[in-house]
Design an enzyme around this catalytic site. Structure first.
Site, mmCIF file in Angstrom:
data_model
loop_
_atom_site.group_PDB
_atom_site.id
_atom_site.type_symbol
_atom_site.label_atom_id
_atom_site.label_comp_id
_atom_site.label_asym_id
_atom_site.label_seq_id
_atom_site.Cartn_x
_atom_site.Cartn_y
_atom_site.Cartn_z
ATOM 1 N N GLY A 1 13.012 32.257 123.992
ATOM 2 C CA GLY A 1 11.729 32.610 124.619
ATOM 3 C C GLY A 1 10.863 33.439 123.699
ATOM 4 C CG ASP B 1 14.003 27.845 118.638
ATOM 5 O OD1 ASP B 1 14.937 27.270 118.052
ATOM 6 O OD2 ASP B 1 13.532 28.930 118.243
ATOM 7 C CG ASP C 1 7.758 29.411 114.837
ATOM 8 O OD1 ASP C 1 6.638 29.861 115.127
ATOM 9 O OD2 ASP C 1 8.780 29.709 115.475
HETATM 10 P P1 AMP Z 1 11.732 32.219 115.164
HETATM 11 O O1 AMP Z 1 12.821 32.267 114.167
HETATM 12 O O2 AMP Z 1 10.486 32.953 114.718
HETATM 13 O O3 AMP Z 1 11.457 30.850 115.650
HETATM 14 O O4 AMP Z 1 12.234 33.095 116.402
HETATM 15 C C1 AMP Z 1 13.435 32.842 117.094
HETATM 16 C C2 AMP Z 1 13.528 33.733 118.320
HETATM 17 O O5 AMP Z 1 13.588 35.115 117.931
HETATM 18 C C3 AMP Z 1 12.352 33.628 119.271
HETATM 19 O O6 AMP Z 1 12.839 33.735 120.579
HETATM 20 C C4 AMP Z 1 11.494 34.798 118.869
HETATM 21 O O7 AMP Z 1 10.641 35.213 119.918
HETATM 22 C C5 AMP Z 1 12.538 35.858 118.545
HETATM 23 N N1 AMP Z 1 12.049 36.889 117.632
HETATM 24 C C6 AMP Z 1 11.789 36.762 116.303
HETATM 25 N N2 AMP Z 1 11.355 37.926 115.785
HETATM 26 C C7 AMP Z 1 11.319 38.825 116.812
HETATM 27 C C8 AMP Z 1 10.949 40.205 116.910
HETATM 28 N N3 AMP Z 1 10.522 40.919 115.863
HETATM 29 N N4 AMP Z 1 11.068 40.797 118.133
HETATM 30 C C9 AMP Z 1 11.493 40.108 119.199
HETATM 31 N N5 AMP Z 1 11.859 38.808 119.168
HETATM 32 C C10 AMP Z 1 11.774 38.169 117.984
HETATM 33 MG MG MG Z 2 10.113 29.903 116.743
#
Ligand code: AMP
Ligand code: MG
Length: 483
Positions: A87, A249, A259
């Protein structure tokens, strides 16, 4: 006055797949980059976005009338392992607008603070990754690749702590939707077939409206996403783009690239190029992307089985499997078209595969610069081998390949090749240089890079420094996830 006509269908129709949420108040929001052209496309007044109310919205601090900020719930396979609860951990969907072309677009923030999905994260984003997504996303758009867009980058005035203290920022991102394979997986994991059906119909309405109301629409949805994703990955491959984190995701239903975390572009060609520090097995290496997209689509297929055959989902297996099994063929066709265009072959057929693979083998043999070598084929088509030889002289078999290629291309090849082989791509050292200067408070390098990348297929005087690969001293490039 910031007045935006929102029409928030996701908030209205997809209850259970989100949590209404507010962003964190940024102590001192400041506009770093505003994409005026995109604002205009969206029917938004760029000057209103620069007003205090605009900055409040774009930083997540306060929302204008009509917005319905929410954190989307999704699940996903990350590096092959399933997480039932991911999420928006640091993101918010602000709302939806209809753009000037009549297309529904999400306005979404990244770095706007913690949400119920943050797990251990701080919900924030540092300036560097925000600008990186801005630069690469806009570059991809200019290159003709379906992608999320960057509307704005806003400094929050806060310090974000990673290995070192860094300036905090929020990216305002625009997409035709933020529906992902992981959105479907979230509901399948909970056995919520009623909502799964609602989500599939919602996705069809938004992205595959021709299927709406049809009997075979859920299989059609699978086919539609498979076609778009196979075509998308073929575009990535033809540009030397490595996404770096093709988790489910990060795999959209719209077929847009999403992303830009650990992504990178290849300089010297290596079919298994890999940049991400956390990808220890090389799962998301350049050459694996076509395989991984099939894997991701198989995960989407699993979620659609109970919709295709509600009485006995297993009955849907043969049809769903046929769609998944056909992905390599569809990818191969899209690849042949893309690489054929790069070689100046008007209607490439199966027999042209040898020419395509032959050229890539030459590049791999001497790790020649991918982008410049393809671009050097343009003068070569007109009889001037000089630029090509500067890259590939050491490659055995160059003369033989050139002779075969020359006998295959027609007189107009060079013109068509100029729109398939970019001069400017967001090269890793250029992006890193821009981010380093930005962290020192200087955005000029970023603006100049964005300018170079805004018309990537046309060489322009003054942008010579944006053409070539990283200097030798740049060293092997490593990217980082979870920033
Ligand atoms: P991503 O690798 O950017 O696709 O993120 C994977 C998951 O990690 C997603 O659910 C993001 O919302 C969460 N996420 C990534 N960085 C953060 C952060 N700094 N704080 C909270 N959630 C994060
Ligand atoms: Mg992502």
């Amino acid at each position: 006055m910031l007045q935006i006509r929102f029409d928030n269908t996701y908030a209205r129709e997809m209850e259970g797949l989100y949590v209404p949420w507010q962003g964190l108040k940024a102590p001192a929001p400041e506009m770093l980059l505003l994409n005026r052209a995109l604002a205009d496309d969206l029917g938004l007044d760029p000057d209103a976005l620069l007003s205090p109310a605009g900055l409040d919205m774009l930083s997540g601090s306060a929302m204008p009338e009509g917005a319905h900020p929410l954190a989307m719930a999704y699940a996903g396979h990350q590096f092959g392992g399933f997480s039932p609860q991911l999420g928006d951990g640091r993101a918010l969907l602000v709302g939806e607008v209809i753009d000037r072309a009549g297309t529904r677009r999400d306005i979404h923030l990244k770095g706007s603070g913690r949400t119920p999905f943050s797990r251990g994260g701080d919900g924030k984003a540092a300036l560097g990754p925000v600008l990186r997504e801005y630069i690469v996303g806009e570059a991809m758009h200019a290159l003709g690749v379906p992608t999320t867009r960057a509307l704005a980058a806003v400094a929050t005035g806060e310090t974000v702590y990673r290995e070192t203290p860094l300036p905090g920022a929020v990216l305002a991102r625009v997409a035709t939707s933020h529906l992902r394979v992981g959105s479907f997986q979230f509901l399948l994991a909970r056995g919520d077939h009623a909502r799964l059906r609602r989500l599939a119909d919602y996705a069809i309405d938004r992205h595959y409206p021709d299927l709406a109301g049809q009997d075979g629409r859920y299989l059609g949805l699978l086919q539609g996403v498979a076609d778009r994703q196979a075509a998308l990955v073929a575009q990535w491959m033809a540009l030397g783009f490595v996404h770096g984190v093709m988790n489910t995701d990060n795999c959209t239903i719209s077929g847009e690239t999403i992303d830009y975390g650990p992504c990178a572009f290849i300089d010297g060609y290596d079919p298994q190029a890999l940049f991400s520090s956390i990808d220890q097995t090389g799962r998301y290496a350049y050459g694996n992307q076509p395989v991984l997209i099939q894997w991701n689509l198989a995960r989407l297929a699993e979620t659609l089985l109970p919709l295709i055959a509600p009485k006995n989902p297993e009955d849907a297996l043969p049809d769903a499997r046929a769609v998944i099994d056909a992905i390599p063929r569809h990818y191969a066709e899209a690849r042949r078209a893309r690489f054929g265009a790069k070689l100046g072959i008007a209607a490439p057929g199966q027999r042209d595969e040898a020419l395509i693979d032959g050229f890539l083998a030459l590049l791999a043999e001497v790790q020649a610069d991918f982008t410049q070598s393809f671009r050097a084929l343009i003068p070569a088509a007109g009889g001037d081998d000089g630029p090509l030889r500067a890259h590939l002289d050491a490659a055995k078999g160059l003369d033989g390949w050139l002779a075969q290629w020359r006998s295959r291309i027609g007189p107009g090849a060079a013109v068509a090749m100029a729109s398939a082989n970019p001069v400017y791509i967001p090269r890793n050292h250029l992006v890193e240089g821009a981010l380093a200067d930005a962290n020192d408070g200087n955005l000029d390098t970023t603006r100049r890079l964005l300018d170079a990348l805004s018309s990537p297929y046309t060489r322009r005087d003054g942008f010579e420094a944006h053409e070539g690969p990283a200097p030798a001293g740049f060293g092997p490039y490593v990217t980082f996830c979870g920033t």
